[in-house]
Structures are given as structure tokens and as C-alpha cells.
Design a protein around this motif. Sequence first.
Motif, mmCIF file in Angstrom:
data_model
loop_
_atom_site.group_PDB
_atom_site.id
_atom_site.type_symbol
_atom_site.label_atom_id
_atom_site.label_comp_id
_atom_site.label_asym_id
_atom_site.label_seq_id
_atom_site.Cartn_x
_atom_site.Cartn_y
_atom_site.Cartn_z
ATOM 1 N N ALA A 1 12.883 11.758 17.136
ATOM 2 C CA ALA A 1 12.754 13.735 17.073
ATOM 3 C C ALA A 1 13.382 14.104 18.229
ATOM 4 C CB ALA A 1 10.644 13.239 17.611
ATOM 5 N N LEU A 2 14.033 13.609 19.180
ATOM 6 C CA LEU A 2 15.032 14.110 20.308
ATOM 7 C C LEU A 2 15.888 14.572 19.434
ATOM 8 C CD1 LEU A 2 14.200 12.003 23.021
ATOM 9 C CD2 LEU A 2 13.060 14.587 22.736
ATOM 10 N N LEU A 3 16.925 14.330 18.559
ATOM 11 C CA LEU A 3 17.978 14.570 18.227
ATOM 12 C C LEU A 3 17.840 15.668 16.728
ATOM 13 C CD1 LEU A 3 20.725 13.466 18.102
ATOM 14 C CD2 LEU A 3 20.081 12.418 15.748
ATOM 15 N N ALA A 4 16.852 15.315 16.695
ATOM 16 C CA ALA A 4 15.794 16.739 15.744
ATOM 17 C C ALA A 4 15.157 17.862 16.378
ATOM 18 C CB ALA A 4 14.622 16.004 14.938
ATOM 19 N N ARG A 5 15.078 17.738 17.693
ATOM 20 C CA ARG A 5 14.766 18.727 18.254
ATOM 21 C C ARG A 5 15.792 19.180 18.613
ATOM 22 N NH1 ARG A 5 9.816 21.356 19.529
ATOM 23 N NH2 ARG A 5 10.558 23.040 20.740
ATOM 24 N N ASP A 6 16.654 18.857 19.965
ATOM 25 C CA ASP A 6 17.583 18.848 20.643
ATOM 26 C C ASP A 6 18.690 18.419 20.319
ATOM 27 O OD1 ASP A 6 15.234 19.317 22.640
ATOM 28 O OD2 ASP A 6 15.418 18.174 23.954
ATOM 29 N N ARG A 7 19.437 17.958 19.695
ATOM 30 C CA ARG A 7 20.469 17.866 19.115
ATOM 31 C C ARG A 7 20.850 17.004 20.369
ATOM 32 N NH1 ARG A 7 18.935 19.492 14.828
ATOM 33 N NH2 ARG A 7 19.412 21.356 13.748
ATOM 34 N N ALA A 8 20.088 15.638 21.271
ATOM 35 C CA ALA A 8 20.646 14.831 22.020
ATOM 36 C C ALA A 8 19.538 13.973 22.199
ATOM 37 C CB ALA A 8 21.294 16.110 23.155
ATOM 38 N N ALA A 9 20.033 12.814 22.590
ATOM 39 C CA ALA A 9 18.991 12.392 23.118
ATOM 40 C C ALA A 9 19.638 11.232 23.780
ATOM 41 C CB ALA A 9 18.710 11.382 22.271
ATOM 42 N N ALA A 10 19.427 10.637 24.991
ATOM 43 C CA ALA A 10 19.483 9.563 25.333
ATOM 44 C C ALA A 10 18.790 8.460 25.964
ATOM 45 C CB ALA A 10 20.128 9.888 26.589
ATOM 46 N N ALA A 11 18.632 7.398 25.957
ATOM 47 C CA ALA A 11 18.114 6.182 25.940
ATOM 48 C C ALA A 11 18.565 4.718 26.765
ATOM 49 C CB ALA A 11 16.945 5.726 25.506
ATOM 50 N N CYS A 12 17.760 3.255 27.198
ATOM 51 C CA CYS A 12 18.083 2.079 26.759
ATOM 52 C C CYS A 12 18.231 2.213 25.179
ATOM 53 C CB CYS A 12 18.247 1.585 28.548
ATOM 54 S SG CYS A 12 16.050 1.033 28.745
ATOM 55 N N TRP A 13 18.681 1.028 25.773
ATOM 56 C CA TRP A 13 17.916 0.097 24.419
ATOM 57 C C TRP A 13 16.470 -0.705 24.441
ATOM 58 C CZ3 TRP A 13 21.076 -0.423 20.005
ATOM 59 C CH2 TRP A 13 22.507 -0.663 19.707
ATOM 60 N N PRO A 14 15.596 -0.219 23.803
ATOM 61 C CA PRO A 14 13.697 -0.610 23.409
ATOM 62 C C PRO A 14 13.848 -2.222 23.628
ATOM 63 C CG PRO A 14 14.764 -0.217 21.248
ATOM 64 C CD PRO A 14 15.886 0.017 22.440
ATOM 65 N N GLY A 15 12.532 -1.550 24.565
ATOM 66 C CA GLY A 15 12.079 -3.369 24.348
ATOM 67 C C GLY A 15 11.016 -3.736 23.316
ATOM 68 N N GLY A 16 9.488 -4.523 23.715
ATOM 69 C CA GLY A 16 8.760 -5.108 22.659
ATOM 70 C C GLY A 16 9.029 -5.942 21.974
ATOM 71 N N CYS A 17 7.535 -6.906 21.511
ATOM 72 C CA CYS A 17 6.951 -7.759 21.192
ATOM 73 C C CYS A 17 8.684 -8.917 21.082
ATOM 74 C CB CYS A 17 6.465 -8.186 19.996
ATOM 75 S SG CYS A 17 5.313 -8.345 20.650
ATOM 76 N N ALA A 18 8.389 -10.528 21.958
ATOM 77 C CA ALA A 18 10.099 -10.988 21.771
ATOM 78 C C ALA A 18 9.740 -12.027 20.356
ATOM 79 C CB ALA A 18 9.981 -12.039 22.273
ATOM 80 N N CYS B 1 14.310 16.014 9.346
ATOM 81 C CA CYS B 1 13.343 17.018 9.847
ATOM 82 C C CYS B 1 14.439 18.543 10.239
ATOM 83 C CB CYS B 1 12.814 17.171 10.031
ATOM 84 S SG CYS B 1 10.718 15.840 9.659
ATOM 85 N N GLY B 2 15.285 17.373 11.620
ATOM 86 C CA GLY B 2 16.377 18.642 11.349
ATOM 87 C C GLY B 2 17.301 18.960 11.510
ATOM 88 N N ALA B 3 17.679 18.815 10.206
ATOM 89 C CA ALA B 3 18.819 18.806 9.126
ATOM 90 C C ALA B 3 18.587 19.741 8.221
ATOM 91 C CB ALA B 3 19.328 17.612 8.901
#
Length: 418
Positions: free
Chosen positions: A101-118, A175-177
Amino acid sequence: MMEYFAVEGGHPLEGSVTIHGAKNSALPILAAALLADGESVIHNCPALTDCAAALEILRCLGCRVRREGTTVTVDTTCRREHVIPDGLMGRMRASVLFLGALLARDRAAAACWPGGCALGARPIDLHIRAFQALGAQVRSWNGQLSLQAPRLAGRRLALPIPSVGATENAMLAACGAQGVTVIDNPAREPEIVDLQGFLRCLGARVTGAGSDRITVEGGHRLHPGEYTVMADRIVTATYLCAVAAAGGEGELRGAQASHLAPVISALKGAGCAIGGQKGRLWIRRKGPLGGVGALRTGPYPAFPTDAQPLLAAALAGGGGKSRITETIFDHRFRYVQGLAEMGACIQVRGDTAAIVGRPLRGAWVEATDLRGGAALTVAALAAQGESRIGGLEHIDRGYEALDRDLRALGGWVWRKQE
Ligand code: UD1
């Protein structure tokens, strides 16, 4: 302070419960709200800790977010930030959906790798490949990810496996392309159809969700929208399995039977009567619960991996034989340890669990992941005597109040603190 469910098992259920909104729809829909300028309204957004984390991410990105009951309002007017804080990214796997979603909106995004169930290795290579195919440059170092795309252009993408998250991220980024993106071999889960429904209500041109090809005509300005999240099919499966395990009968209001065909047919095969019309499902088990023979999980419309622990928990306390093969996640049998402590006879070899149903007894056990924790609670309803289920932080990620709902169904389940 430790919280746990105290369950007094061995009583048949009788009651009625309303199924809350789907976690796995609400999370991509909350990410998609970033695509519109202004205030979107999302109804039936379940009050789960995973949704709270998604709302927190939106706030950190500069959105104004309000929750009133199950209605959430997301106002993107003052939004500027495109970095997702590490603490939130690490809290749940679905935070990765904000990248598309950020890429579509801002053409940029940054984060660390995601977590979640093991549940085993959960790579995001397919997400990244989709972003790159649309024109994004992806850099990764020391567990950090940075996405840049001065220009995103629609094109043909073929997913090697129908990953749910990669399909959603590809839809969001597309959607942003500029131009047309065609996603071949997408996931066909009902949650993908729900995301398409929300995107279309923002004015996006998306078609084909639920089939083997999704087409997105991107690059159009999207407006805010108002949308109602579908009912949670895995929560529905949980309560079907609870009645199957404990016996008795239950009514599930708001449930969509068409989303659960393989779960319903497995439970019918094991001796349950299940019926219903649009928006209402009932299940009854008066006689003994048998086995299901051989069953495999798979991408929709096959048997859902998320319902696998729940069905196994019911079958473990029944009187038949079953063999369940897990084809989606490597470590999806961790709950078996807890069932064994209740006296279950389950042998896991590789990706297959062989279950010989027999009476269970109450035990003190610990949830190690979301659906595994719900499965232990289901088994405890059938087990003679008292059980305690700890690790409720896992269960709270996907159930608004599992104890409240199971009590509405006639179960003796109480949340306690020590
Ligand atoms: C979603 C659901 C989760 C469900 C799962 C499968 C959400 C928030 N979560 O998770 O509850 O259990 O679908 O129905 O919707 N894979 C890769 N590379 C990738 C992505 C996935 O190899 O880049 C593999 C995974 O390791 C797994 C398989 O693909 O073996 C399916 O995963 P995927 O459909 O992506 O699941 P999630 O979107 O993570």
C-alpha cells in the motif's frame, strides 16, 4: 500476571453466537485504506490485538484513526510517513501488507522483516518479487527492508504458488502502477475477494478475485469508501469444531457456509448434521464423533490450513481414525503436544498426523500459536474435568473473546488471572 482460560469440559453445548469480522480480511483492508485520500469507514472490523496493531501502524504513518465498536474510521489526510516502526512490524506477519500500500501511495516504504505465528519459515520472497516486477528497487540489510519506486508500471505477474499475502500485496501495489497488471495463479481465498470489494469501493479497477487471474488497471486516483468486512470463516470453523468436539447443537449467526465447504463436509463425514441458509449455520451432534479418513490442507478451495488444528482437536476426542496432511506450513503440529497432555493419541510423521480418537481428560496446557491455542480450547470442551489454557496473547490475536463466544454456545469457559 498470567491469564488463562479455565474450561470445565465434558458438557454438550447448546447455544447461539454471532461470528465477528474476519481478521484476514480486515488487515489487508486497513492497509488498503492508505490508498485513498480522506476518510474511509470500515464496519465489522473485529476488536483483535492484530487489528489494534494495524491501527497503530496507520497512526504511526500519520493517519487519524478512530474506533467506535466495530466501526473503524481511517483518515489519511495528514499522512506523510512511510516507515513502519520495528516494534509494530515485528508484532504480526500481516504488517507486511502495508508495504504494498505504501509503495502504491508514496513510491517508497521501509520496515524490518515481519513477525507472526511461529508456523515455520515464512519467507516474503514472492511479495518482493511482485514489487520488483512492478518496478520497485528493494534493498535488504541487517533485517531491514527498503523499497523505492520512482515509477511503478503494470505488467503480467505469475505467482509460483498462490500465496495469500503476496496476492494481496501485488493487488495493492498494482493499484499504484500505471497500466494493467495481470496476476496469474493468485490465491483465491474469500479474503482476496473481500479486499477486491473494498478496493472497488475506493474506485479501483480490480476484477477476477476468487478466480485464477486477477486484473488491476492501476494509476487512478482513489476516493475514500465505506465497507463492511465479511464474517471470519476460521472463527466459524472454530465454533463448528467446538460443537463437534463437545456434542450438542449450536447456531452460528452471520456465518457464510459457502466459504467452508471442505470443513463442513469433513464434519458431516465424522457424524455431525450441519445445515443453514444465507447468514446462518447450525450444527448438531447427538451420536458419537467418528473419524474423517485421509484429509489434506491446501490453498482455497481446499481444506484451510488454519482450520486443521481445530478439526484435529475435535477428532482427537472422538471415536474414529483420521490422517491429516499439512501442505502449507512446516510447523503446524505444535499444538499436538498440548493435546497429548490431554490424553490424545496422535502420531506426527513428517507432514502427516495420524489420529486415533479416544476420550480426553482435562490438563494444564499452553497455546503456542493462534489456531493451535483455539484448538486446545476446543479439545478442553470435550475433555473430562478442568483444563487451563495459557498463552492467551496468541488466541487474542484472532478472536475478539473466545471465552465469551464459547459461553454463548453453552460452554464452560472463563478467562481468569493469576
Ligand atoms: C495467510 C493468512 C494465514 C493463513 C495463510 C494460508 C493472513 C493475515 N494470514 O497467511 O492465516 O494460514 O494465508 O491460508 O491472511 N510463501 C513463500 N514465499 C512468500 C509467501 C509465502 O514461500 O513470499 C509460502 C509460505 O511459507 C507458505 C505458503 O507460501 O508455505 C502460503 O503462505 P501464504 O498464503 O502467503 O500465507 P500468508 O499470507 O502468510
